[in-house]
Design a protein around this motif. Structure first.
Motif, PDB file in Angstrom:
ATOM      1  N   UNK A  42       0.831  -1.211   0.000  1.00  0.00           N
ATOM      2  CA  UNK A  42       0.000   0.000   0.000  1.00  0.00           C
ATOM      3  C   UNK A  42       0.868   1.264   0.000  1.00  0.00           C
ATOM      4  N   UNK A  43       1.881   1.289   0.869  1.00  0.00           N
ATOM      5  CA  UNK A  43       2.759   2.465   0.926  1.00  0.00           C
ATOM      6  C   UNK A  43       3.520   2.643  -0.381  1.00  0.00           C
ATOM      7  N   UNK A  44       3.908   1.525  -0.996  1.00  0.00           N
ATOM      8  CA  UNK A  44       4.595   1.589  -2.287  1.00  0.00           C
ATOM      9  C   UNK A  44       3.708   2.194  -3.356  1.00  0.00           C
ATOM     10  N   UNK A  45       2.399   1.836  -3.310  1.00  0.00           N
ATOM     11  CA  UNK A  45       1.464   2.419  -4.283  1.00  0.00           C
ATOM     12  C   UNK A  45       1.308   3.920  -4.044  1.00  0.00           C
ATOM     13  N   UNK A  46       1.338   4.332  -2.754  1.00  0.00           N
ATOM     14  CA  UNK A  46       1.267   5.763  -2.438  1.00  0.00           C
ATOM     15  C   UNK A  46       2.453   6.511  -3.052  1.00  0.00           C
ATOM     16  N   UNK A  47       3.646   5.957  -2.853  1.00  0.00           N
ATOM     17  CA  UNK A  47       4.861   6.590  -3.364  1.00  0.00           C
ATOM     18  C   UNK A  47       4.828   6.679  -4.885  1.00  0.00           C
ATOM     19  N   UNK A  48       4.398   5.601  -5.526  1.00  0.00           N
ATOM     20  CA  UNK A  48       4.371   5.573  -6.987  1.00  0.00           C
ATOM     21  C   UNK A  48       3.363   6.599  -7.521  1.00  0.00           C
ATOM     22  N   UNK A  49       2.219   6.676  -6.911  1.00  0.00           N
ATOM     23  CA  UNK A  49       1.213   7.659  -7.339  1.00  0.00           C
ATOM     24  C   UNK A  49       1.720   9.088  -7.120  1.00  0.00           C
ATOM     25  N   UNK A  50       2.364   9.318  -5.986  1.00  0.00           N
ATOM     26  CA  UNK A  50       2.860  10.657  -5.692  1.00  0.00           C
ATOM     27  C   UNK A  50       3.879  11.108  -6.737  1.00  0.00           C
ATOM     28  N   UNK A  51       4.825  10.221  -7.071  1.00  0.00           N
ATOM     29  CA  UNK A  51       5.842  10.581  -8.059  1.00  0.00           C
ATOM     30  C   UNK A  51       5.238  10.743  -9.450  1.00  0.00           C
ATOM     31  N   UNK A  52       4.232   9.954  -9.766  1.00  0.00           N
ATOM     32  CA  UNK A  52       3.550  10.112 -11.057  1.00  0.00           C
ATOM     33  C   UNK A  52       2.898  11.493 -11.144  1.00  0.00           C
ATOM     34  N   UNK A  53       2.260  11.895 -10.062  1.00  0.00           N
ATOM     35  CA  UNK A  53       1.649  13.224 -10.035  1.00  0.00           C
ATOM     36  C   UNK A  53       2.703  14.322 -10.090  1.00  0.00           C
ATOM     37  N   UNK A  54       3.800  14.117  -9.332  1.00  0.00           N
ATOM     38  CA  UNK A  54       4.858  15.138  -9.306  1.00  0.00           C
ATOM     39  C   UNK A  54       5.495  15.308 -10.678  1.00  0.00           C
ATOM     40  N   UNK A  55       5.623  14.224 -11.435  1.00  0.00           N
ATOM     41  CA  UNK A  55       6.273  14.288 -12.752  1.00  0.00           C
ATOM     42  C   UNK A  55       5.336  14.854 -13.820  1.00  0.00           C
ATOM     43  N   UNK A  56       4.090  14.335 -13.839  1.00  0.00           N
ATOM     44  CA  UNK A  56       3.195  14.620 -14.958  1.00  0.00           C
ATOM     45  C   UNK A  56       2.014  15.535 -14.619  1.00  0.00           C
ATOM     46  N   UNK A  57       1.577  15.531 -13.380  1.00  0.00           N
ATOM     47  CA  UNK A  57       0.400  16.321 -13.011  1.00  0.00           C
ATOM     48  C   UNK A  57       0.637  17.077 -11.703  1.00  0.00           C
ATOM     49  N   UNK A  58       1.634  17.938 -11.657  1.00  0.00           N
ATOM     50  CA  UNK A  58       1.957  18.640 -10.400  1.00  0.00           C
ATOM     51  C   UNK A  58       0.819  19.524  -9.900  1.00  0.00           C
ATOM     52  N   UNK A  59      -0.059  19.968 -10.811  1.00  0.00           N
ATOM     53  CA  UNK A  59      -1.160  20.835 -10.378  1.00  0.00           C
ATOM     54  C   UNK A  59      -2.138  20.095  -9.457  1.00  0.00           C
ATOM     55  N   UNK A  60      -2.220  18.758  -9.616  1.00  0.00           N
ATOM     56  CA  UNK A  60      -3.137  17.991  -8.771  1.00  0.00           C
ATOM     57  C   UNK A  60      -2.665  17.981  -7.324  1.00  0.00           C
ATOM     58  N   UNK A  61      -1.315  17.960  -7.127  1.00  0.00           N
ATOM     59  CA  UNK A  61      -0.768  17.937  -5.770  1.00  0.00           C
ATOM     60  C   UNK A  61      -1.092  19.217  -5.002  1.00  0.00           C
ATOM     61  N   UNK A  62      -1.358  20.304  -5.730  1.00  0.00           N
ATOM     62  CA  UNK A  62      -1.682  21.562  -5.061  1.00  0.00           C
ATOM     63  C   UNK A  62      -3.109  21.566  -4.503  1.00  0.00           C
ATOM     64  N   UNK A  63      -3.940  20.631  -5.003  1.00  0.00           N
ATOM     65  CA  UNK A  63      -5.336  20.533  -4.560  1.00  0.00           C
ATOM     66  C   UNK A  63      -5.430  19.452  -3.480  1.00  0.00           C
ATOM     67  N   UNK A  64      -5.453  19.857  -2.228  1.00  0.00           N
ATOM     68  CA  UNK A  64      -5.456  18.889  -1.119  1.00  0.00           C
ATOM     69  C   UNK A  64      -6.717  18.026  -1.103  1.00  0.00           C
ATOM     70  N   UNK A  65      -7.825  18.538  -1.623  1.00  0.00           N
ATOM     71  CA  UNK A  65      -9.062  17.739  -1.650  1.00  0.00           C
ATOM     72  C   UNK A  65      -8.958  16.547  -2.603  1.00  0.00           C
TER      73      UNK A  65
END
Length: 341
Positions: free
Chosen positions: A85-108
Protein backbone atom coordinates in the motif's frame (compact mmCIF):
# COMPACT_ATOMS: atom_id res chain seq x y z
CA UNK A 1 -14.24 -31.06 -15.70
CA UNK A 2 -15.77 -29.30 -18.70
CA UNK A 3 -18.01 -27.28 -16.38
CA UNK A 4 -15.00 -26.23 -14.30
CA UNK A 5 -13.09 -25.12 -17.40
CA UNK A 6 -16.12 -23.23 -18.71
CA UNK A 7 -16.56 -21.52 -15.35
CA UNK A 8 -12.89 -20.51 -15.36
CA UNK A 9 -13.17 -18.94 -18.81
CA UNK A 10 -16.30 -17.06 -17.78
CA UNK A 11 -14.54 -15.81 -14.65
CA UNK A 12 -11.53 -14.60 -16.65
CA UNK A 13 -13.76 -12.85 -19.17
CA UNK A 14 -15.72 -11.18 -16.37
CA UNK A 15 -12.55 -9.93 -14.69
CA UNK A 16 -11.23 -8.59 -17.99
CA UNK A 17 -14.52 -6.80 -18.67
CA UNK A 18 -14.65 -5.19 -15.22
CA UNK A 19 -11.06 -3.95 -15.31
CA UNK A 20 -11.44 -2.70 -18.89
CA UNK A 21 -14.42 -0.62 -17.76
CA UNK A 22 -12.46 0.72 -14.78
CA UNK A 23 -9.41 1.68 -16.87
CA UNK A 24 -11.51 3.25 -19.62
CA UNK A 25 -14.01 4.91 -17.30
CA UNK A 26 -12.68 8.50 -17.86
CA UNK A 27 -13.08 8.11 -21.60
CA UNK A 28 -16.61 6.76 -21.19
CA UNK A 29 -18.05 9.33 -18.78
CA UNK A 30 -15.98 12.43 -19.57
CA UNK A 31 -14.87 14.29 -22.71
CA UNK A 32 -11.71 15.67 -24.30
CA UNK A 33 -12.89 19.20 -23.58
CA UNK A 34 -12.62 18.47 -19.86
CA UNK A 35 -9.37 16.53 -20.23
CA UNK A 36 -11.27 13.32 -19.56
CA UNK A 37 -11.24 14.22 -15.89
CA UNK A 38 -13.22 12.48 -13.20
CA UNK A 39 -13.56 15.16 -10.55
CA UNK A 40 -10.07 16.61 -10.01
CA UNK A 41 -8.33 13.49 -11.36
CA UNK A 42 -7.03 13.61 -14.98
CA UNK A 43 -8.18 10.72 -17.12
CA UNK A 44 -4.65 9.61 -18.01
CA UNK A 45 -3.64 9.44 -14.35
CA UNK A 46 -6.90 7.65 -13.48
CA UNK A 47 -6.05 4.88 -15.98
CA UNK A 48 -2.43 4.60 -14.77
CA UNK A 49 -3.63 4.44 -11.17
CA UNK A 50 -6.08 1.76 -12.29
CA UNK A 51 -3.14 -0.39 -13.37
CA UNK A 52 -1.63 0.05 -9.91
CA UNK A 53 -4.96 -0.96 -8.34
CA UNK A 54 -5.11 -3.97 -10.63
CA UNK A 55 -1.67 -5.07 -9.42
CA UNK A 56 -2.67 -4.56 -5.74
CA UNK A 57 -5.85 -6.58 -6.21
CA UNK A 58 -4.32 -9.63 -7.87
CA UNK A 59 -0.99 -9.60 -6.03
CA UNK A 60 -2.80 -9.61 -2.69
CA UNK A 61 -5.58 -12.02 -3.69
CA UNK A 62 -3.46 -14.59 -5.51
CA UNK A 63 -0.03 -14.30 -3.91
CA UNK A 64 0.05 -12.68 -0.46
CA UNK A 65 -3.12 -14.19 0.98
CA UNK A 66 -2.59 -17.80 -0.21
CA UNK A 67 1.07 -17.84 0.78
CA UNK A 68 1.31 -15.66 3.89
CA UNK A 69 -2.09 -15.21 5.50
CA UNK A 70 -1.82 -18.14 7.90
CA UNK A 71 -0.78 -18.85 11.48
CA UNK A 72 2.87 -19.20 10.56
CA UNK A 73 3.48 -16.14 8.35
CA UNK A 74 0.70 -13.74 9.39
CA UNK A 75 3.30 -11.19 10.63
CA UNK A 76 5.05 -11.29 7.25
CA UNK A 77 1.69 -10.77 5.53
CA UNK A 78 1.13 -7.57 7.52
CA UNK A 79 4.59 -6.26 6.59
CA UNK A 80 4.14 -7.08 2.90
CA UNK A 81 0.64 -5.60 2.83
CA UNK A 82 1.85 -2.35 4.39
CA UNK A 83 4.75 -2.23 1.92
CA UNK A 84 2.34 -2.83 -0.97
CA UNK A 85 0.00 0.00 0.00
CA UNK A 86 2.76 2.46 0.93
CA UNK A 87 4.60 1.59 -2.29
CA UNK A 88 1.46 2.42 -4.28
CA UNK A 89 1.27 5.76 -2.44
CA UNK A 90 4.86 6.59 -3.36
CA UNK A 91 4.37 5.57 -6.99
CA UNK A 92 1.21 7.66 -7.34
CA UNK A 93 2.86 10.66 -5.69
CA UNK A 94 5.84 10.58 -8.06
CA UNK A 95 3.55 10.11 -11.06
CA UNK A 96 1.65 13.22 -10.04
CA UNK A 97 4.86 15.14 -9.31
CA UNK A 98 6.27 14.29 -12.75
CA UNK A 99 3.20 14.62 -14.96
CA UNK A 100 0.40 16.32 -13.01
CA UNK A 101 1.96 18.64 -10.40
CA UNK A 102 -1.16 20.83 -10.38
CA UNK A 103 -3.14 17.99 -8.77
CA UNK A 104 -0.77 17.94 -5.77
CA UNK A 105 -1.68 21.56 -5.06
CA UNK A 106 -5.34 20.53 -4.56
CA UNK A 107 -5.46 18.89 -1.12
CA UNK A 108 -9.06 17.74 -1.65
CA UNK A 109 -7.82 15.51 -4.49
CA UNK A 110 -5.60 13.45 -2.16
CA UNK A 111 -8.43 11.28 -0.93
CA UNK A 112 -9.30 10.42 -4.54
CA UNK A 113 -5.66 9.62 -5.26
CA UNK A 114 -4.54 7.54 -2.28
CA UNK A 115 -7.72 6.14 -0.71
CA UNK A 116 -8.50 3.81 -3.66
CA UNK A 117 -5.34 1.80 -2.92
CA UNK A 118 -6.69 0.91 0.52
CA UNK A 119 -10.19 0.29 -0.83
CA UNK A 120 -8.94 -2.05 -3.57
CA UNK A 121 -6.76 -3.87 -1.03
CA UNK A 122 -9.78 -4.51 1.21
CA UNK A 123 -11.89 -5.58 -1.76
CA UNK A 124 -9.19 -8.08 -2.76
CA UNK A 125 -9.31 -9.61 0.73
CA UNK A 126 -13.09 -9.97 0.55
CA UNK A 127 -12.85 -11.40 -2.97
CA UNK A 128 -10.27 -13.97 -1.90
CA UNK A 129 -12.37 -15.07 1.08
CA UNK A 130 -15.49 -15.39 -1.05
CA UNK A 131 -13.66 -17.37 -3.74
CA UNK A 132 -12.11 -19.67 -1.13
CA UNK A 133 -15.51 -20.23 0.49
CA UNK A 134 -17.11 -21.07 -2.85
CA UNK A 135 -14.26 -23.44 -3.71
CA UNK A 136 -14.44 -25.07 -0.29
CA UNK A 137 -18.21 -25.55 -0.55
CA UNK A 138 -17.79 -26.98 -4.04
CA UNK A 139 -15.13 -29.43 -2.87
CA UNK A 140 -17.23 -30.49 0.10
CA UNK A 141 -20.20 -31.01 -2.19
CA UNK A 142 -18.02 -33.04 -4.53
CA UNK A 143 -16.83 -35.19 -1.62
CA UNK A 144 -20.42 -35.70 -0.44
CA UNK A 145 -21.49 -36.62 -3.98
CA UNK A 146 -18.63 -39.12 -4.32
CA UNK A 147 -19.44 -40.60 -0.92
CA UNK A 148 -23.10 -40.88 -1.88
CA UNK A 149 -22.19 -42.52 -5.19
CA UNK A 150 -19.83 -44.96 -3.48
CA UNK A 151 -22.41 -45.88 -0.85
CA UNK A 152 -25.13 -46.36 -3.45
CA UNK A 153 -22.85 -48.57 -5.55
CA UNK A 154 -22.13 -50.67 -2.48
CA UNK A 155 -25.82 -50.98 -1.63
CA UNK A 156 -26.70 -51.93 -5.20
CA UNK A 157 -23.89 -54.49 -5.38
CA UNK A 158 -25.13 -55.89 -2.07
CA UNK A 159 -28.77 -56.30 -3.08
CA UNK A 160 -28.13 -57.96 -6.47
CA UNK A 161 -26.47 -61.21 -5.24
CA UNK A 162 -28.91 -61.36 -2.33
CA UNK A 163 -31.84 -61.20 -4.72
CA UNK A 164 -30.24 -63.64 -7.16
CA UNK A 165 -29.76 -66.16 -4.37
CA UNK A 166 -33.50 -66.09 -3.63
CA UNK A 167 -34.46 -66.47 -7.31
CA UNK A 168 -32.11 -69.43 -7.77
CA UNK A 169 -33.69 -71.01 -4.70
CA UNK A 170 -37.04 -70.71 -6.47
CA UNK A 171 -35.66 -72.46 -9.57
CA UNK A 172 -34.20 -75.26 -7.47
CA UNK A 173 -37.65 -75.78 -5.99
CA UNK A 174 -39.18 -76.00 -9.48
CA UNK A 175 -36.46 -78.38 -10.63
CA UNK A 176 -37.13 -80.72 -7.73
CA UNK A 177 -40.80 -80.78 -8.70
CA UNK A 178 -39.77 -81.44 -12.33
CA UNK A 179 -42.11 -78.65 -13.27
CA UNK A 180 -42.89 -77.74 -16.86
CA UNK A 181 -42.38 -74.15 -15.81
CA UNK A 182 -38.58 -74.49 -15.74
CA UNK A 183 -38.10 -73.10 -19.28
CA UNK A 184 -40.34 -69.98 -18.89
CA UNK A 185 -38.82 -69.49 -15.45
CA UNK A 186 -35.33 -69.45 -16.90
CA UNK A 187 -36.45 -66.94 -19.54
CA UNK A 188 -37.83 -64.69 -16.81
CA UNK A 189 -34.62 -65.14 -14.83
CA UNK A 190 -32.60 -64.01 -17.84
CA UNK A 191 -34.77 -60.89 -18.07
CA UNK A 192 -34.27 -60.23 -14.37
CA UNK A 193 -30.51 -60.64 -14.69
CA UNK A 194 -30.42 -58.41 -17.77
CA UNK A 195 -32.21 -55.75 -15.76
CA UNK A 196 -29.78 -56.10 -12.84
CA UNK A 197 -26.70 -56.02 -15.05
CA UNK A 198 -27.59 -53.25 -17.48
CA UNK A 199 -30.38 -51.14 -16.03
CA UNK A 200 -29.30 -50.73 -12.42
CA UNK A 201 -25.84 -49.30 -13.14
CA UNK A 202 -27.16 -45.81 -13.83
CA UNK A 203 -28.62 -43.40 -11.36
CA UNK A 204 -32.31 -44.11 -11.78
CA UNK A 205 -34.69 -46.02 -14.07
CA UNK A 206 -38.19 -45.32 -15.30
CA UNK A 207 -40.93 -46.62 -13.06
CA UNK A 208 -42.42 -48.85 -15.77
CA UNK A 209 -39.13 -50.80 -15.97
CA UNK A 210 -39.09 -51.30 -12.23
CA UNK A 211 -42.69 -52.51 -12.33
CA UNK A 212 -41.93 -54.89 -15.23
CA UNK A 213 -39.10 -56.28 -13.13
CA UNK A 214 -41.48 -56.70 -10.20
CA UNK A 215 -44.04 -58.42 -12.45
CA UNK A 216 -41.47 -61.01 -13.53
CA UNK A 217 -40.48 -61.71 -9.97
CA UNK A 218 -44.08 -62.21 -8.85
CA UNK A 219 -44.71 -64.44 -11.89
CA UNK A 220 -41.75 -66.62 -10.87
CA UNK A 221 -43.21 -66.97 -7.40
CA UNK A 222 -46.58 -67.95 -8.83
CA UNK A 223 -44.87 -70.66 -10.90
CA UNK A 224 -43.00 -71.89 -7.85
CA UNK A 225 -45.89 -72.11 -5.40
CA UNK A 226 -48.88 -72.57 -7.67
CA UNK A 227 -52.04 -72.84 -5.58
CA UNK A 228 -50.13 -73.50 -2.36
CA UNK A 229 -49.79 -69.76 -1.75
CA UNK A 230 -52.46 -67.18 -2.41
CA UNK A 231 -50.75 -64.22 -4.06
CA UNK A 232 -52.83 -61.07 -4.30
CA UNK A 233 -50.90 -58.78 -6.61
CA UNK A 234 -52.36 -55.53 -7.91
CA UNK A 235 -50.79 -52.56 -9.68
CA UNK A 236 -52.54 -49.36 -10.68
CA UNK A 237 -50.35 -47.08 -12.79
CA UNK A 238 -50.75 -44.52 -15.54
CA UNK A 239 -48.78 -43.02 -18.41
CA UNK A 240 -46.54 -41.17 -15.92
CA UNK A 241 -44.79 -44.46 -15.17
CA UNK A 242 -42.95 -44.13 -18.49
CA UNK A 243 -41.36 -40.83 -17.46
CA UNK A 244 -41.18 -40.96 -13.67
CA UNK A 245 -37.77 -42.06 -12.39
CA UNK A 246 -37.07 -44.26 -9.39
CA UNK A 247 -34.07 -45.82 -7.71
CA UNK A 248 -33.63 -49.31 -9.28
CA UNK A 249 -34.53 -52.38 -7.22
CA UNK A 250 -36.07 -50.22 -4.54
CA UNK A 251 -39.37 -52.09 -4.18
CA UNK A 252 -38.24 -55.68 -4.67
CA UNK A 253 -36.63 -56.15 -1.20
CA UNK A 254 -40.05 -55.58 0.41
CA UNK A 255 -41.59 -58.18 -1.90
CA UNK A 256 -38.75 -60.61 -1.21
CA UNK A 257 -39.26 -60.14 2.49
CA UNK A 258 -42.97 -60.93 2.17
CA UNK A 259 -42.29 -64.21 0.39
CA UNK A 260 -39.35 -65.16 2.58
CA UNK A 261 -41.21 -64.78 5.86
CA UNK A 262 -44.78 -65.27 4.74
CA UNK A 263 -44.61 -68.88 3.59
CA UNK A 264 -43.60 -72.22 5.05
CA UNK A 265 -45.09 -71.80 8.50
CA UNK A 266 -48.72 -71.14 7.64
CA UNK A 267 -51.38 -73.60 6.57
CA UNK A 268 -52.76 -71.28 3.88
CA UNK A 269 -50.29 -68.42 3.40
CA UNK A 270 -51.61 -65.23 1.84
CA UNK A 271 -49.38 -62.52 0.44
CA UNK A 272 -50.89 -59.21 -0.61
CA UNK A 273 -48.95 -56.70 -2.73
CA UNK A 274 -50.39 -53.41 -3.98
CA UNK A 275 -48.70 -50.67 -5.97
CA UNK A 276 -50.26 -47.49 -7.36
CA UNK A 277 -49.16 -44.17 -8.82
CA UNK A 278 -51.10 -40.91 -8.56
CA UNK A 279 -49.81 -37.40 -9.23
CA UNK A 280 -46.15 -38.46 -9.10
CA UNK A 281 -46.73 -40.12 -5.73
CA UNK A 282 -46.04 -43.82 -5.47
CA UNK A 283 -47.82 -45.96 -2.93
CA UNK A 284 -46.64 -49.49 -2.15
CA UNK A 285 -48.00 -52.00 0.31
CA UNK A 286 -46.95 -55.55 1.21
CA UNK A 287 -48.78 -57.71 3.75
CA UNK A 288 -47.86 -61.23 4.73
CA UNK A 289 -48.71 -63.61 7.55
CA UNK A 290 -45.96 -63.84 10.07
CA UNK A 291 -45.00 -66.29 12.79
CA UNK A 292 -42.39 -64.62 15.02
CA UNK A 293 -41.34 -67.83 16.75
CA UNK A 294 -40.90 -69.84 13.57
CA UNK A 295 -39.22 -67.02 11.63
CA UNK A 296 -36.63 -66.53 14.34
CA UNK A 297 -34.86 -69.53 12.84
CA UNK A 298 -34.42 -67.82 9.46
CA UNK A 299 -30.87 -67.21 8.29
CA UNK A 300 -28.96 -64.20 9.57
CA UNK A 301 -29.02 -62.50 6.17
CA UNK A 302 -32.78 -62.06 6.05
CA UNK A 303 -32.56 -58.45 7.19
CA UNK A 304 -30.19 -57.33 4.43
CA UNK A 305 -32.95 -56.32 2.03
CA UNK A 306 -34.91 -54.09 4.41
CA UNK A 307 -31.82 -52.43 5.88
CA UNK A 308 -30.55 -51.84 2.37
CA UNK A 309 -33.70 -50.17 1.11
CA UNK A 310 -33.96 -47.99 4.22
CA UNK A 311 -30.42 -46.73 3.59
CA UNK A 312 -31.16 -45.92 -0.03
CA UNK A 313 -34.38 -44.14 0.88
CA UNK A 314 -32.48 -41.96 3.34
CA UNK A 315 -29.79 -41.21 0.77
CA UNK A 316 -31.96 -40.40 -2.23
CA UNK A 317 -35.42 -39.57 -0.92
CA UNK A 318 -34.83 -37.84 2.37
CA UNK A 319 -37.97 -35.98 3.48
CA UNK A 320 -39.76 -37.32 0.40
CA UNK A 321 -40.91 -40.69 1.68
CA UNK A 322 -42.92 -42.23 4.49
CA UNK A 323 -42.13 -45.83 5.43
CA UNK A 324 -44.21 -47.70 7.98
CA UNK A 325 -43.36 -51.21 9.15
CA UNK A 326 -45.91 -52.80 11.46
CA UNK A 327 -45.47 -56.22 12.98
CA UNK A 328 -48.00 -58.12 15.06
CA UNK A 329 -48.02 -61.66 16.35
CA UNK A 330 -49.16 -63.05 13.00
CA UNK A 331 -48.88 -60.30 10.39
CA UNK A 332 -46.14 -58.16 8.85
CA UNK A 333 -47.29 -54.99 7.10
CA UNK A 334 -45.08 -52.62 5.09
CA UNK A 335 -46.37 -49.44 3.50
CA UNK A 336 -44.32 -46.92 1.57
CA UNK A 337 -45.39 -43.56 0.20
CA UNK A 338 -42.79 -42.04 -2.08
CA UNK A 339 -42.71 -38.68 -3.84
CA UNK A 340 -40.94 -39.29 -7.15
CA UNK A 341 -40.38 -35.60 -7.98
Amino acid sequence: MKIAVKFRYISIALHALIWAMVLLLPYLVSSAAHGYKIGPIPGYFFSLAGLIHLFIFYFNAFFLIPRLLNRRFWWLYIICSAALILGSFQLKYHMLAWWFPEVLKDLTAYKFVFAPSVAVFIISIVYRKVVDKIRQDREQQKIKTEQLSTELKFLRSQISPHFLFNVLSNLVSLARKKSDQIEPSLIMLSELMRYMLYETQGKKVTLDKEIAYLNNYVALQRMRFGTDVEIRYHTEINALSETQLIEPMLIIPFVENAFKHGIGYQAKPVISINLSLANSELFFEAINQFDAQSNSSKDGHSGIGLANVKSRLDLLYKDKYNLKIQQTANQFHISLTLQLI
